[in-house]
Design an enzyme around this catalytic site. Structure first.
Site, PDB file in Angstrom:
ATOM      1  N   ASP A   7       0.703  -0.968  -0.363  1.00  0.00           N
ATOM      2  CA  ASP A   7       0.027  -0.247   0.114  1.00  0.00           C
ATOM      3  C   ASP A   7       0.712   1.222   0.060  1.00  0.00           C
ATOM      4  O   ASP A   7       1.189   1.477   1.293  1.00  0.00           O
ATOM      5  CB  ASP A   7      -1.270  -0.056   1.248  1.00  0.00           C
ATOM      6  CG  ASP A   7      -1.746   1.543   0.781  1.00  0.00           C
ATOM      7  OD1 ASP A   7      -2.269   1.972   0.110  1.00  0.00           O
ATOM      8  OD2 ASP A   7      -1.609   1.992   2.317  1.00  0.00           O
ATOM      9  N   GLU A  67      -1.099  -1.231  -4.902  1.00  0.00           N
ATOM     10  CA  GLU A  67      -2.755  -1.082  -5.216  1.00  0.00           C
ATOM     11  C   GLU A  67      -2.306   0.030  -6.057  1.00  0.00           C
ATOM     12  O   GLU A  67      -1.229   1.276  -5.917  1.00  0.00           O
ATOM     13  CB  GLU A  67      -2.932  -0.492  -3.491  1.00  0.00           C
ATOM     14  CG  GLU A  67      -4.466   0.602  -3.542  1.00  0.00           C
ATOM     15  CD  GLU A  67      -5.226   0.377  -2.137  1.00  0.00           C
ATOM     16  OE1 GLU A  67      -6.348  -0.149  -1.980  1.00  0.00           O
ATOM     17  OE2 GLU A  67      -4.202   1.310  -1.292  1.00  0.00           O
ATOM     18  N   ASP A 139      -1.573   0.832   7.034  1.00  0.00           N
ATOM     19  CA  ASP A 139      -1.819   1.082   6.169  1.00  0.00           C
ATOM     20  C   ASP A 139      -0.880  -1.169   5.791  1.00  0.00           C
ATOM     21  O   ASP A 139      -1.093  -1.301   4.991  1.00  0.00           O
ATOM     22  CB  ASP A 139      -0.318   1.675   5.921  1.00  0.00           C
ATOM     23  CG  ASP A 139      -0.837   3.475   6.046  1.00  0.00           C
ATOM     24  OD1 ASP A 139      -1.239   3.362   5.202  1.00  0.00           O
ATOM     25  OD2 ASP A 139      -0.178   3.574   7.150  1.00  0.00           O
TER      26      ASP A 139
END
Length: 156
Positions: A7, A67, A139
């Site tokens: 991420d 992502e 995260d």
């Protein structure tokens, strides 16, 4: 198969590794790469690169999943996120890993069943899918969700 999910973020990049064995998933590790907000952009990107390279060297994942960038209201924030994401893609590619990219909505749909799920719903499902997992932070949770989404969407 070991899958490293990432991420990306300039301030705190999350990472998570899951093992996929048939239809079974197990948690291997998760963490966060925090950068110094007072450091230059270049130095922050080097930190992300160095720490992700260390994670890859330590855990030897087979595939990477990142992502995709979402568009912020502030174009400067989107650009900074794009820089961090580029470093994440580079770290995986430099290690010779196949790199896959997933939209946030697709990750949420793969984990919770709806693309509009809230972060708390995603984190709750992580507890169901990876019982006993201890998350390094929000995260890292998002990164594990990316890895799991990839595990659900990839063949093999």
């Amino acid at each position: 198969m070991l899958i490293l999910g990432i991420d990306p973020s300039l301030s705190c990049t999350g990472w998570g590794i899951v093992a996929k064995n048939g239809n079974r998933l197990s948690h291997i590790a998760n963490g966060q790469v925090k950068t110094d907000p007072k450091a230059s952009l270049a130095d922050r990107l080097v930190t992300i690169d160095r720490e992700l390279a260390d994670v890859i060297a330590r855990h030897q994942p087979d595939q990477g999943a990142v992502e995709e960038v979402f568009v912020n209201k502030n174009p400067q924030s989107t650009l900074k996120l794009g820089h961090a994401r580029g470093v994440c893609l580079l770290a995986l590619a430099r290690a010779g890993l196949p790199v896959h990219e997933y939209a946030t909505r697709l990750v949420k749909k793969a984990i919770v069943g709806t693309g509009g799920a809230e972060k708390v719903q995603v984190q709750a499902m992580l507890g169901v899918l990876l019982p006993g997992v201890k998350l390094a932070g929000a995260d890292a949770a998002d990164a594990l969700a990316v890895a799991i989404a990839h595990a659900h969407l990839v063949r093999g």
